[in-house]
Design an enzyme around this catalytic site. Structure first.
Site, PDB file in Angstrom:
ATOM      1  N   HIS A 224      -3.779  -7.834   0.923  1.00 19.12           N
ATOM      2  CA  HIS A 224      -4.103  -6.641   0.104  1.00 19.12           C
ATOM      3  C   HIS A 224      -4.506  -5.532   1.079  1.00 19.12           C
ATOM      4  CE1 HIS A 224      -5.250  -4.291  -3.290  1.00 19.12           C
ATOM      5  NE2 HIS A 224      -6.334  -4.921  -3.691  1.00 19.12           N
ATOM      6  N   HIS A 263       5.738  -5.594  -1.565  1.00 18.26           N
ATOM      7  CA  HIS A 263       4.788  -5.241  -2.614  1.00 18.26           C
ATOM      8  C   HIS A 263       5.169  -5.964  -3.881  1.00 18.26           C
ATOM      9  CE1 HIS A 263       2.281  -2.786  -5.258  1.00 18.26           C
ATOM     10  NE2 HIS A 263       1.637  -2.442  -4.163  1.00 18.26           N
ATOM     11  N   ASP A 317      -0.096   0.490   3.344  1.00 15.97           N
ATOM     12  CA  ASP A 317      -0.840   0.111   4.551  1.00 15.97           C
ATOM     13  C   ASP A 317      -0.070   0.377   5.840  1.00 15.97           C
ATOM     14  OD1 ASP A 317      -3.263  -0.831   3.459  1.00 15.97           O
ATOM     15  OD2 ASP A 317      -2.220  -2.600   2.721  1.00 15.97           O
TER      16      ASP A 317
END
Ligand code: ACO
Length: 380
Positions: A224, A263, A317
Site C-alpha cells: 500500500h 493497482h 507511489d
C-alpha cells in the site's frame, strides 16, 4: 461441506462495501475525480486546504469560507506540551510510521471527550489530527536527529508550515507548491485498504483516534503506501541508467514485484502518477537529480513493454519517490508524507460512515473439517 456463499471474493476484489461522495475512480480509463473535479485540475489549480474543504463539504468553498477553514486549521497546528514530551520519549531509532501511529493514538488522551462521535465532534477531531500530524512527524524527525523542535508558524500554509517545522528554514515557493501537489494527489482514493480499515473501525462506533491509528498501520504496508519507500530503494540499488534493463529483467525473471506498479482498481496509468511524473521531472531538473527521473522513466518503459498487457502501470507511489527525494525528504519519511495527506480522506470517510452507519461484519467461508471426534490428550 462448505458454507460458502457464491460471493466470496479473495481480497474483496470487486465488492462494493461503501458509498461515498468524495472520490470517483474509473480504473479502465485512468480517471480520478474528487467530488466530480478531475485530479489534474485540482493538482494544477487548487491548494491542499481547498481540496480538504472540497472533500469534507462536497463543494468548493467561497473565499470567506476558505479563509475561515484555513484559520481554523492553523489554530490547531501546535502540539501541547504533553504531546511533545511523548515524542521526546520515543526511541530515536523508531521508524517514523511507527512513531506517527503511536502518537496519533495517544492524541486521544489529550482530548477530554475522545469517544464523542457526533458529526460535529468528529469534524473537530479530524481537523485537530490533520493540523497536528505534520508537527508530530517534523518533531519526531528532529528529535531523532538531536535537534530542537521547531514551533509551527500560523502564517504559513499546511505544506509550507510542515517544511518549516522539519527543516527550521523557510522553504522556497517552488518546494511548497510541489509538496502541496503531493498532498492534493494523495488526499483520497475510494475504498483503499487504509480507508476501509478506518471505516471498519468507526463502524463499531469506536472513535476517530482509533480509526486514524488503524489506518496509519494499514498504510505503512509495502503493498500500500509503503511502496514509495520501496521505489526509492530500488532506484538507489540501480547504479546507472544502463543498468536499469538488466536489473528490472532480472526481477521479472525471478517473479519479484516491482514497487510502484500495479493497482487493484487501475488497469491503466494511475492519473496521479501522470501528475507526479511531470512534477518529478521538473523538480529533478531543478535540484540536479535528473538521474533519478531518467532511471524511473526507463523502468516505466520496460514495464510498459513487459506488463501493459496485464494492465500493470505506474501507480501513485512510483513518481512520488523521486518527488519526495527532490524535496529533500529522508527515505523513511516518504510514507508518513502519504499519511499526512490521506488523514483528510480517512477522516472524510469516517464522517460519511458515522452519518449513515451500519456495523461492518462480513462472513467467512469455513473450509475446515466437520464432525471430528475429540481425542483425549493422552491419545494424540
Ligand atoms: N510487479 C510485478 N507483477 C505484479 C505487480 C508488480 N508490481 N503487481 C501485480 N503483479 C502481478 C502479480 O504477480 C500477479 O501475477 P500472476 O497473475 O501471474 O500471479 C498479477 O499481477 C495480479 O496480482 P495481484 O497481487 O493479485 O493483484 P492485486 O490487485 O491484489 O495487487 C497490488 C495490487 C498489491 C498493488 C500489486 O499490484 C502490487 O503488489 N504492486 C506493488 C506494490 C505497490 O506498488 N503498491 C502500491 C499500490 S498503490 C497504493 O496502495 C497507494
Amino acid at each position: 461441506m462448505s458454507t460458502a456463499s457464491s460471493t466470496f471474493s479473495k481480497g474483496l476484489e470487486g465488492v462494493v462495501a461503501a458509498q461515498t461522495e468524495m472520490s470517483f475512480i474509473n480504473g479502465t480509463e485512468g480517471i480520478l475525480e474528487y467530488v466530480g473535479i478531475s485530479i489534474g485540475d485540482l493538482a494544477s489549480k487548487s491548494t491542499f486546504e481547498e481540496t480538504v474543504f472540497l472533500l469534507w463539504n462536497k463543494r468548493l468553498p467561497t473565499q470567506p469560507e476558505l479563509d475561515a477553514f484555513t484559520k481554523e486549521l492553523r489554530s490547531d497546528y501546535a502540539m501541547c506540551d504533553a504531546l511533545k514530551a511523548r515524542i521526546r520519549a520515543l526511541p530515536k531509532d523508531a521508524q517514523p510510521m511507527h512513531a506517527l501511529r503511536t502518537i496519533v493514538s495517544s492524541m486521544a488522551m489529550d482530548d477530554p471527550n475522545p469517544n464523542e462521535n457526533s458529526v460535529e465532534a468528529a469534524r473537530h477531531k479530524a481537523l485537530r489530527i490533520l493540523a497536528g500530524a505534520p508537527a508530530v512527524v517534523a518533531a519526531f524527525d528532529r528529535h531523532r536527529r538531536g535537534l530542537d523542535i521547531v514551533e509551527p508558524d500560523q502564517s504559513l500554509s499546511f505544506s509550507a508550515n510542515f517544511l518549516w517545522m522539519l527543516n527550521g528554514e523557510k522553504p522556497t515557493d517552488a518546494m511548497v507548491r510541489a509538496f502541496d501537489i503531493c498532498m492534493i494527489t494523495h488526499a483520497d482514493h475510494g475504498l483503499n485498504n487504509s480507508t476501509f480499515t478506518a471505516r471498519v473501525i468507526i463502524s463499531t462506533l469506536s472513535d476517530m483516534y482509533s480509526a486514524m491509528t488503524g489506518a496509519i498501520g494499514s498504510l505503512r504496508g509495502p503493498l500500500h503506501g509503503g511502496a514509495n519507500e520501496g521505489v526509492m530503494k530500488m532506484l538507489n540499488e540501480i547504479p546507472s541508467l544502463d543498468q536499469v534493463e538488466p536489473y528490472i529483467m532480472d526481477k521479472i525473471k525471478n517473479k519479484d514485484r516491482i514497487m510502484g506498479f500495479g493497482h487493484r482498481v487501475y488497469k491503466a496509468k494511475d492519473p496521479r502518477a501522470a501528475e507526479l511524473m511531470t512534477l518529478a521531472k521538473q523538480l529533478a531538473d531543478d535540484t540536479g537529480n535528473m538521474d533519478l527521473y531518467e532511471k524511473s522513466h526507463a523502468i516505466e518503459q520496460i514495464m510498459e513493454r513487459e506488463y501493459a498487457s496485464k494492465g500493470i502501470y505506474p501507480n501513485v507511489d512510483f513518481y512520488s519517490a523521486t518527488t519526495y527525494h527532490c524535496i529533500g525528504l529522508q527515505l523513511d519519511l516518504f510514507t508518513p508524507m502519504f499519511a499526512l495527506s490521506r488523514i483528510a480522506g480517512w477522516a472524510g470517510h469516517v464522517i460519511e460512515q458515522l452519518s449513515d452507519n451500519r456495523l461492518y461484519r462480513p462472513t467467512t467461508d469455513y473450509v475446515g473439517p466437520h464432525n471430528v471426534a475429540y481425542t483425549a490428550i493422552e491419545d494424540r
